[in-house]
Write an enzyme that holds these catalytic residues in place. Structure first.
Site, PDB file in Angstrom:
ATOM      1  N   TYR A   6      40.297  10.625 136.944  1.00 25.91           N
ATOM      2  CA  TYR A   6      38.950  10.821 136.418  1.00 25.91           C
ATOM      3  C   TYR A   6      38.850  10.367 134.964  1.00 25.91           C
ATOM      4  CZ  TYR A   6      34.340  12.940 135.900  1.00 25.91           C
ATOM      5  OH  TYR A   6      33.007  13.128 135.687  1.00 25.91           O
ATOM      6  N   ASP A  58      61.064  -5.363 112.697  1.00 24.08           N
ATOM      7  CA  ASP A  58      61.736  -6.575 113.182  1.00 24.08           C
ATOM      8  C   ASP A  58      61.022  -7.174 114.398  1.00 24.08           C
ATOM      9  OD1 ASP A  58      63.844  -6.350 111.254  1.00 24.08           O
ATOM     10  OD2 ASP A  58      64.703  -4.739 112.475  1.00 24.08           O
ATOM     11  N   GLN A 117      55.478   4.543 111.903  1.00 22.97           N
ATOM     12  CA  GLN A 117      55.169   3.123 111.767  1.00 22.97           C
ATOM     13  C   GLN A 117      53.902   2.953 110.933  1.00 22.97           C
ATOM     14  OE1 GLN A 117      55.632   0.411 115.069  1.00 22.97           O
ATOM     15  NE2 GLN A 117      56.216   2.108 116.394  1.00 22.97           N
ATOM     16  N   MET A 135      46.635  11.309 131.485  1.00 21.95           N
ATOM     17  CA  MET A 135      45.246  10.849 131.336  1.00 21.95           C
ATOM     18  C   MET A 135      45.039   9.772 132.397  1.00 21.95           C
ATOM     19  SD  MET A 135      43.410  12.274 128.931  1.00 21.95           S
ATOM     20  CE  MET A 135      43.636  13.292 127.487  1.00 21.95           C
ATOM     21  N   VAL A 136      44.812  10.215 133.619  1.00 21.10           N
ATOM     22  CA  VAL A 136      44.694   9.280 134.749  1.00 21.10           C
ATOM     23  C   VAL A 136      43.452   9.634 135.564  1.00 21.10           C
ATOM     24  CG1 VAL A 136      47.186   8.841 134.884  1.00 21.10           C
ATOM     25  CG2 VAL A 136      46.213  10.773 136.136  1.00 21.10           C
ATOM     26  N   HIS A 195      60.953   9.004 112.101  1.00 20.48           N
ATOM     27  CA  HIS A 195      60.343   7.812 111.499  1.00 20.48           C
ATOM     28  C   HIS A 195      58.885   7.691 111.921  1.00 20.48           C
ATOM     29  CE1 HIS A 195      61.163   6.414 115.580  1.00 20.48           C
ATOM     30  NE2 HIS A 195      60.262   5.471 115.374  1.00 20.48           N
TER      31      HIS A 195
HETATM   32  P1  H2U Z   1      58.773   3.727 118.092  1.00 22.64           P
HETATM   33  O1  H2U Z   1      59.695   4.844 117.897  1.00 22.64           O
HETATM   34  O2  H2U Z   1      57.337   4.176 118.090  1.00 22.64           O
HETATM   35  O3  H2U Z   1      59.115   2.986 119.317  1.00 22.64           O
HETATM   36  O4  H2U Z   1      58.949   2.766 116.833  1.00 22.64           O
HETATM   37  C1  H2U Z   1      60.149   2.210 116.424  1.00 22.64           C
HETATM   38  C2  H2U Z   1      59.837   0.875 115.785  1.00 22.64           C
HETATM   39  O5  H2U Z   1      60.979   0.438 115.095  1.00 22.64           O
HETATM   40  C3  H2U Z   1      59.469  -0.184 116.807  1.00 22.64           C
HETATM   41  O6  H2U Z   1      58.213  -0.714 116.490  1.00 22.64           O
HETATM   42  C4  H2U Z   1      61.115  -0.938 115.252  1.00 22.64           C
HETATM   43  C5  H2U Z   1      60.562  -1.248 116.628  1.00 22.64           C
HETATM   44  O7  H2U Z   1      60.054  -2.541 116.689  1.00 22.64           O
HETATM   45  N1  H2U Z   1      62.526  -1.325 115.112  1.00 22.64           N
HETATM   46  C6  H2U Z   1      62.871  -2.340 114.250  1.00 22.64           C
HETATM   47  O8  H2U Z   1      62.007  -2.924 113.597  1.00 22.64           O
HETATM   48  N2  H2U Z   1      64.177  -2.701 114.131  1.00 22.64           N
HETATM   49  C7  H2U Z   1      65.183  -2.117 114.824  1.00 22.64           C
HETATM   50  O9  H2U Z   1      66.323  -2.511 114.682  1.00 22.64           O
HETATM   51  C8  H2U Z   1      64.906  -0.990 115.721  1.00 22.64           C
HETATM   52  C9  H2U Z   1      63.477  -0.610 115.908  1.00 22.64           C
END
Ligand code: H2U
Length: 351
Positions: free
Chosen positions: A320, A77, A167, A317-318, A165
């Site tokens: 050096y 989203d 991505q 990771m800062v 989850h």
């Molecule tokens: P992270 O856990 O790496 O933050 O990834 C969660 C992803 O889920 C994040 O990119 C998406 C966020 O944009 N998300 C949605 O698309 N819709 C939602 O309602 C919640 C989170």
């Protein structure tokens, strides 16, 4: 005095990235007075009606998730890459270069249950996730040059949601990590006449110093050039596999097995849900990729966990690292030894 890699500092070469890393094992003896973070290990409920990734929940976007029972994939989203955007004007100024970037971002839930993670899931459940990844790669790979599947796990890695989850970001361009690997593996192939990671896996089996877990098809090891304290890689033991989509049925199941084995070791290290960023690299995709020679590629997974000496102390990771060179204290062999000697059964599944 003769050189001993456990006592004496040295630099190691990462042939995939084409960069050095400084190893300073003598520093393991120094007293620690850095940051201590609280471990956040509360039990999560299986279902949270306020979590936008749970089955049946309406996300802030207004869309309602189905009552999914296995994996669930939806378009992010809040995507970093969109498909239909105007292209920037051409520029020949070498100091202000700009280029086109198109793409698609998706989110994949691994399970309907909020309180599971990969090491807790069954091999069959992980296998479903792998099948879904292959489908996504086949689908997005038709259009996009690079399909990056990655999992950010744990708040310490910037993960915004505890539901299991990952991505998927597919892009019209080769990201930096992928481009550097492509170049370095190609150069190695042209010079040596063989595949870098296949040669590497063979030698790791012979040396047997950095392997943490293995099965018939896969090695889970701390690479010789690891940067993060407990960084690991999963690589095919001997078969040439360019992309995840080239896996046989058996290899998909054995990949699920090795992922479960490796992440179990991780969780058992500090008896916590081990945070990391992980992801897969394979040969580029996109229109016409079938005709491109990608013999220099070998499919592999990468795990970058930040924890250093407890569930509370992470490596930063800062300093050096930002200004000069990546550096580690624990050697790759010591890290592999520690992980290898941990129980194979997850601490939460002992009973
Ligand atoms: P992270 O856990 O790496 O933050 O990834 C969660 C992803 O889920 C994040 O990119 C998406 C966020 O944009 N998300 C949605 O698309 N819709 C939602 O309602 C919640 C989170």
């Amino acid at each position: 005095m003769s050189f001993n890699p456990v006592d004496h500092q040295h630099v190691r070469w990462n042939p995939l990235k084409g960069e050095w890393i400084l190893v300073s094992p003598h520093r393991m003896k120094r007293p620690w007075s850095g940051q201590v973070e609280k471990s956040n290990e509360e039990e999560r409920p299986e279902f949270d009606p306020t979590n936008p990734l749970c089955p049946g929940v309406t996300r802030p976007s207004g869309q309602t998730n189905p009552q999914y029972t296995s994996t669930f994939i939806f378009d992010n989203d809040f995507p970093a890459l969109l498909e239909d955007v105007p292209e920037p004007p051409a520029s020949d100024n070498p100091l202000f270069r700009c280029g086109q970037a198109k793409g698609t971002c998706r989110v994949m839930c691994f399970s309907p249950k909020s309180n599971v993670t990969v090491p807790i899931m069954s091999i069959e459940e992980i296998r479903h996730v792998i099948d879904a990844w292959v489908q996504e790669l086949n689908d997005l790979g038709q259009k996009y040059k690079w399909v990056q599947i990655f999992e950010n796990k744990g708040a310490v890695m910037g993960c915004s949601n505890p539901h299991p989850h990952c991505q998927i970001w597919a892009s019209s361009f080769m990201p930096n990590e992928a481009a550097a690997k492509d170049k370095n593996m190609k150069e190695y192939f042209n010079k040596m006449g063989s595949n870098l990671l296949m040669d590497y896996a063979k030698q790791e089996v012979e040396k047997n110093e950095r392997i943490v877990v293995q099965n018939g098809d896969w090695l889970g090891l701390v690479p010789y050039w690891a940067v993060w304290p407990y960084e690991t890689m999963i690589i095919p033991k001997s078969r040439h596999i360019k992309r995840m989509s080239d896996l046989t049925d058996e290899e998909k199941t054995s990949l699920a097995d090795i992922m479960k084995q490796l992440t179990t070791k991780y969780d058992n290290l500090f008896e916590c849900s081990f945070p990391y960023s992980m992801g897969f690299h394979g040969a580029p995709t996109g229109p016409g990729h079938e005709s491109e020679n990608c013999d220099h590629w070998q499919f592999h997974a990468l795990y970058y966990p930040p924890l250093l000496r407890s569930a509370m102390v992470k490596k930063f990771m800062v300093g050096y690292e930002m200004l000069a060179n990546c550096q580690r204290d624990l050697t790759a062999e010591q890290a592999a030894d520690k992980l290898r000697n941990l129980p194979d059964i997850h601490y939460k599944l002992k009973q």
